[in-house]
Design an enzyme around this catalytic site. Structure first.
Site, PDB file in Angstrom:
ATOM      1  CE  LYS A  94      -4.421   0.184   0.530  1.00 32.10           C
ATOM      2  NZ  LYS A  94      -5.373  -0.699  -0.326  1.00 32.10           N
ATOM      3  N   GLY A 141     -21.795   5.132   3.759  1.00 33.53           N
ATOM      4  CA  GLY A 141     -20.539   5.381   2.497  1.00 33.53           C
ATOM      5  C   GLY A 141     -20.985   5.210   1.671  1.00 33.53           C
ATOM      6  CB  VAL A 162     -17.622   0.685  -3.241  1.00 41.94           C
ATOM      7  CG1 VAL A 162     -17.902  -0.326  -3.059  1.00 41.94           C
ATOM      8  CG2 VAL A 162     -16.314   0.826  -4.022  1.00 41.94           C
ATOM      9  N   GLY A 221     -19.594   6.821  -1.426  1.00 40.97           N
ATOM     10  CA  GLY A 221     -18.927   7.325  -2.388  1.00 40.97           C
ATOM     11  C   GLY A 221     -18.931   6.239  -3.828  1.00 40.97           C
TER      12      GLY A 221
END
Ligand code: NAD
Length: 347
Positions: free
Chosen positions: A78, A174, A178, A176
């Site tokens: 990452k 959430g 996805v 967003g």
């Protein structure tokens, strides 16, 4: 730093600094045992540099586990670019980051993550070919969403013995890239939605397009629903939230949902079925790794579709072994990595 690397079994931690562009970047390579490490690049603000390093290390490990369970020829990594305060030139920053990725000679392949977009990947690609999610490849979010949808269907079938999502009540945190797409897929399948986001715009769209009810962000944990689908933040299953949850299933895209493994045990004690994040959200990684390798759309779709049956197998094994689903998933990923290590050291 070394303590954290040791406890996460992380191979490498690279720090990059370029005062001209303002770039401060971290690349954590958890493992290259199964192949080049792949994982997104975050571009967000952090309270301090230690938090950014911890984030990169935690997320890199999750990527290794995700790639292992998805059967991909990759290790996990990452990257984090700390968002500069004040003015900065985004293109220069991304191009400079491209040079950092290139300097690792292919041990790390970068991709989109929170705060980065396809146009950033295009800038990065000016200095390295070890990048995916460029405009030639695209955004992985719809594939992540499709995988989450398959995972919710499999979880509902396993836990609630229902073949269809019609009338199933799902709370989404959430909305967003996805979460909004998951909401669309669930609405089309007949599910009833309750949603929360700190941004009012996608909420309004969910209300008008998907007939969703909305609650304040802090109230999403106590919604009396069948499924809780976290698609926003990490560590949202924690000491504060476990007691509030009134759902039968937790299945969503957010990375690192369990603040600690013991919270997964607490979910099992409460009879809540938990879909391990690094399995249910692997659709995006499957997409980027497969596109990077030149696989066809059809092959990618069938791999993403397989997430549902992989989860089903995991749930069965959890019952057979008497261990929580999250512990079974960790063990499976760790044994795949251990087998790769054996092969590598024998070679
Ligand atoms: P995103 O940044 O597009 O969306 C996150 C959403 O969460 C935003 O709408 C934001 O306003 C909302 N949010 C932030 N804080 C909130 C809070 N306190 N309460 C409610 N909502 C809040 O990110 P995304 O790409 O949709 O990814 C969502 C999650 O899934 C992240 O944890 C990400 O790491 C993970 N994930 C994404 C992908 C992918 O393909 N995009 C793949 C695997 C995992």
């Amino acid at each position: 730093m070394f303590k954290q690397m040791e406890s996460n079994h992380t191979q490498r931690l690279q720090l990059f600094c370029d005062p001209d562009s303002g770039l401060k970047a971290i690349i954590a390579i958890h493992s290259t045992l199964k192949g080049p490490a792949i994982g997104g690049c975050r571009f967000i603000s952090y309270k301090n540099e230690e938090d950014a390093i911890t984030d990169a290390l935690r997320l890199a490990k999750g990527m290794s586990y995700k790639a292992a369970l998805a059967g991909l020829p990759h290790g996990g990594a990452k990257a984090v670019i700390i968002r500069p305060e004040g003015d900065f030139n985004r293109s220069s920053l991304m191009q400079e980051f491209g040079k950092c990725v290139e300097s690792l000679g292919g041990d790390y392949i970068t991709a989109m993550d929170s705060g980065t977009q396809v146009s950033d990947m295009d800038q990065i690609s000016k200095h390295t070919r070890f990048v995916t999610c460029t405009s030639a490849i695209g955004d992985p979010s719809p594939y992540t969403a499709q995988g989450v949808f398959e995972g919710i269907k499999a979880s509902v079938k396993f836990k609630l013995r229902k073949e269809s999502l019609s009338g199933i009540h799902i709370s989404i945190q959430g909305l967003g890239h996805v979460g909004f797409e998951v909401a669309r897929l669930l609405h089309n399948a007949g599910a009833k939605l309750t949603v929360a986001d700190i941004n009012p715009d996608p909420i309004k769209l969910c209300q008008s397009q998907f007939n969703a009810r909305s609650v304040n962000p802090e109230d999403i944990y106590s919604v009396d629903a069948d499924v809780f689908c976290p698609c926003g933040l990490g560590a949202i299953i924690n000491d504060d939230t476990v007691a509030k949850l009134q759902v039968s299933i937790i299945a969503g895209s957010a990375n690192n949902q369990l603040a600690e493994d013991r919270h997964g045990d607490q979910l099992a004690e409460k009879g809540i079925l938990y879909a391990p994040d690094f399995l249910i959200n692997s659709g995006g990684l499957i997409f980027v790794a497969s596109r990077y390798a030149g696989l066809s759309q059809q092959a990618i779709k069938s791999k993403v579709h397989h997430i549902g049956s992989a989860l089903h197998q995991l749930y069965q094994e959890s019952i057979t072994s008497g261990s929580g689903v999250h512990r079974v998933a960790n063990r499976q990923a760790e044994s795949i990595l251990a087998a790769a290590e054996k092969i590598n050291s024998a070679a």
